[in-house]
Design an enzyme around this catalytic site. Structure first.
Site, PDB file in Angstrom:
ATOM      1  N   ARG A  54       0.817  -1.210   0.000  1.00 21.32           N
ATOM      2  CA  ARG A  54       0.000   0.000   0.000  1.00 21.32           C
ATOM      3  C   ARG A  54       0.857   1.269   0.000  1.00 21.32           C
ATOM      4  NH1 ARG A  54      -4.628   0.624   2.206  1.00 21.32           N
ATOM      5  NH2 ARG A  54      -4.441  -1.364   3.291  1.00 21.32           N
ATOM      6  N   THR A  55       1.738   1.376   0.979  1.00 25.70           N
ATOM      7  CA  THR A  55       2.567   2.576   1.092  1.00 25.70           C
ATOM      8  C   THR A  55       3.537   2.681  -0.092  1.00 25.70           C
ATOM      9  OG1 THR A  55       2.428   2.407   3.491  1.00 25.70           O
ATOM     10  CG2 THR A  55       4.159   3.814   2.603  1.00 25.70           C
ATOM     11  N   LYS A  84      24.242 -10.737   4.638  1.00 24.59           N
ATOM     12  CA  LYS A  84      23.113 -10.178   5.366  1.00 24.59           C
ATOM     13  C   LYS A  84      23.554  -9.061   6.305  1.00 24.59           C
ATOM     14  CE  LYS A  84      20.835 -13.038   3.181  1.00 24.59           C
ATOM     15  NZ  LYS A  84      20.616 -14.442   3.512  1.00 24.59           N
ATOM     16  N   ARG A 105      11.440   2.151   4.427  1.00 23.16           N
ATOM     17  CA  ARG A 105      10.576   1.590   5.466  1.00 23.16           C
ATOM     18  C   ARG A 105      11.364   0.498   6.172  1.00 23.16           C
ATOM     19  NH1 ARG A 105       4.916   1.454   5.886  1.00 23.16           N
ATOM     20  NH2 ARG A 105       4.220   0.035   7.514  1.00 23.16           N
ATOM     21  N   HIS A 133       5.825   7.862  11.013  1.00 26.99           N
ATOM     22  CA  HIS A 133       5.325   7.633   9.655  1.00 26.99           C
ATOM     23  C   HIS A 133       4.803   9.003   9.214  1.00 26.99           C
ATOM     24  CE1 HIS A 133       3.848   5.775   6.183  1.00 26.99           C
ATOM     25  NE2 HIS A 133       2.837   5.092   6.628  1.00 26.99           N
TER      26      HIS A 133
END
Lengths: 306, 306, 306
Positions: A54-55, A84, A105, A133
């Site tokens: 969505r974002t 990693k 994010r 956010h």
């Protein structure tokens, strides 16, 4: 207006927000006219360490409507298949060679700030765990202003999980910068708005009321800001979660108690806390609110890419 | 021609298909000429709830060759990282604020129809489980028309898993709208074409023959449409799967039995059911068929984006 | 210069490399000027069978800066959701209908060559397991030439995992084509440069020295090429891995031993083998090296897309 990194709601003062909202309003016209190609030489990187389609879609659409290019991952933890352990800082330094703006994010509070600290190109925080956010808070304010006409003098009920919801915390903070706002915090005892925000409001002489019954405040308010009780923030305290969810459901009854000119907002996704029947009511503003996210993000991109 | 949502093969009548194929033929020229930029202000969202890079790439290439933008996920089940329970309808409503057309792939039969029911912008079904995959059926027909010159009077053998293959079911349905077509259904008893399609053909007086031996029909047909026996549709009936796979293999021997002007089609991916040696034969049309998917999807996009 | 597939470092002779580096230098100007749109009708497919966001972003940025389009997957093993068994060759044949150039990354040595064998459109190897990663070798050389001014007469120390690092193996090979180069192979006994490369160097009369102590060679060299000891290449030989990692750490002490005009390179990601304090030193060239990857890949794309 000189905007570079977008890291937290607190960095925005009222004139900056109003300037941004003016640009967002222009972006509505741009989108209605089919978008522009002015940014066809610019690249936005979406660096998502946890998936949030969505974002991500909202930001990527914003960049595309400006004519720009996007490089994208929802899998940033695998930034290199072979190590990693690369630091976020190294990843950002490398991305500085590729992109003109980085949207990040991350699960960890403070990651966006860490990213910005080493980045020449603008970094936009698209959510860092239980932290900030900021673009959500901005689009919320933009929606209120557009739907109600003004923010000064607003009476708003924030409902549900006020303890852990980063959305309502940021929104309360930003609203405290406007004049004559009254906030009604409607939450079960376990999910009450935390003392740091209340203390901030007292300090700035902002009116607020704590309440447990939603129906009492409904006739008073211009905005009902509903939130989801977020299971994932409870960890293994399942019993607490079960106790809190479903305490406040917005349905046909709720609508009857509300003012005709008021609106219902929700950061989405919604589950059971707003019933489907409410969607048809003109006061249901949450899908328009999501749409406003596009305009506000377009506005932010144009400002940081200047 | 007024096309909006593309949900199922049945929605297409012959004039619409012919119109669409004319546009697809034009798209071949467009691609040969390097694509166009007419759609540079339009955004297509690919909303895939299960990964299918092949189908996604075909649609995304189509949009790019038209000059358009794409927002893309193969991970739509994670549309929000925080609430797995969001309804498909809410997701579609939000996407309506971002995209000009939505291409959806989902595991559940009927999802595309549900999506279309709440969507202002066109929804294109890119496969919903065992349900429909209408753009595949259209590109199959386009391929037949292009390779054989006509569809009327066609003699076609459909081979393999006719019970569960959505491709052949849709194709049989669409072919029944043309004149003088004869279908040969070549399948082991467990995988026979189901009664609903046979009943439909009887009702519309379409000739068909059920057969178990492939070599008997080879000299008769213009098209051999081979399919894969799909292990995943058998669930835990492994024994049945093992009994059915490998019954019909197309190889050099098969080619010798076929007419010189005939073609072999396959929706791909192929495994053992067509041997590699067949690839070099001019009658092997399956890679050209995949390529035609691009032209047909470009044509569909131009029509729904009008 | 007639470049089609880019499969292995060995395919490049010195004139081709110099031509390519000229183009890469032009690309620096192109990027500084905001990119171009000359390739707006071209499509690049990134077909990654294992995720490597870094490499993928570098190629995708290159294509976007040229104005081109990208179709992208990090999940190519799922090229079809229904048949894991499709051959790489079939996947490439289908992609030939979509893309103008294919960038492939795969776990298996030789995959890029297999892909190229069936592909009409150019295939670029973005790493095939322990095999080749030719664009890395080219950007390494480009960096040396740009930073040091020349490659002829170079004195370079390669440090760390020389046995398994494909980067240093390819680089040693390419350097052997230039005049008067001396290589210092600094590695623990378990990770020594393998005999095939040493034999090649002897045959072509290239000077090299095998060494275990880094500090001995530091005052001699123009370039220290540090590498990471790659845990994943050790499989379950954990003890060997623990013995080898951390033997050579580049830190402030190392810097003191180096010539003022020398540079430190690293293919990245780096973990502990270069300490953060080194980043600020002007000799730390590894982030500039990553950036050069963009220019070299833009140059390669323009040549293969001609």
């Amino acid at each position: 207006m000189n905007l570079h990194h977008v890291i937290e709601a607190q960095q925005f003062d009222v004139p900056t927000m109003l300037k941004l909202f003016d640009t967002a309003a222009k972006m509505e016209t741009v989108v209605a006219g089919g978008g522009i190609t002015d940014y066809q030489n610019r690249i936005m990187a979406t660096l998502f360490y946890e998936p949030s389609t969505r974002t991500r879609f909202s930001f990527e659409t914003a960049m595309h409507r400006l004519g720009g290019h996007v490089i994208s991952t929802e899998n940033a933890a695998e930034f290199s298949s072979v190590a990693k352990g690369e630091t976020l800082e190294d990843t950002i330094r490398i991305l500085n060679g590729y992109a003109d703006v980085i949207v990040i994010r991350h699960k960890e509070v403070g990651s966006a700030k860490r990213a910005a600290a080493v980045s020449r190109v603008p970094v936009i925080n698209a959510g860092d765990g239980a932290g900030q956010h900021p673009t959500q808070a901005l689009l919320d304010l933009y929606t209120i202003r557009k739907e109600i006409g003004t923010i000064d003098g607003l009476r708003i009920a924030m409902v549900g999980d006020l303890a852990q919801g980063r959305t309502v915390r940021s929104l309360a903070y930003l609203l405290s910068k406007f004049r004559g706002v009254t906030m009604y915090f409607v939450a079960p005892p376990l999910l009450k708005m935390k003392e740091d925000i209340l203390e901030h409001l007292r300090e700035h002489k902002v009116s607020f009321v704590e309440e447990t019954a939603l129906d009492k405040v409904l006739p008073e308010v211009d905005v009902v800001y509903q939130t989801r009780v977020q299971k994932e923030r409870f960890g293994d305290r399942i019993a607490d979660y079960e106790k809190c969810r479903g305490v406040y459901i917005i349905n046909q009854d709720t609508l009857r108690g509300m003012k005709p000119k008021s609106i219902i907002m929700h950061p989405l996704p919604r589950l059971e806390e707003i019933t489907m029947e409410v969607d048809e009511d003109p006061r249901a503003a949450y899908f328009r609110q999501a749409q406003n996210g596009l305009y506000v993000r377009m506005a932010l991109l144009t400002h940081v890419l200047k």
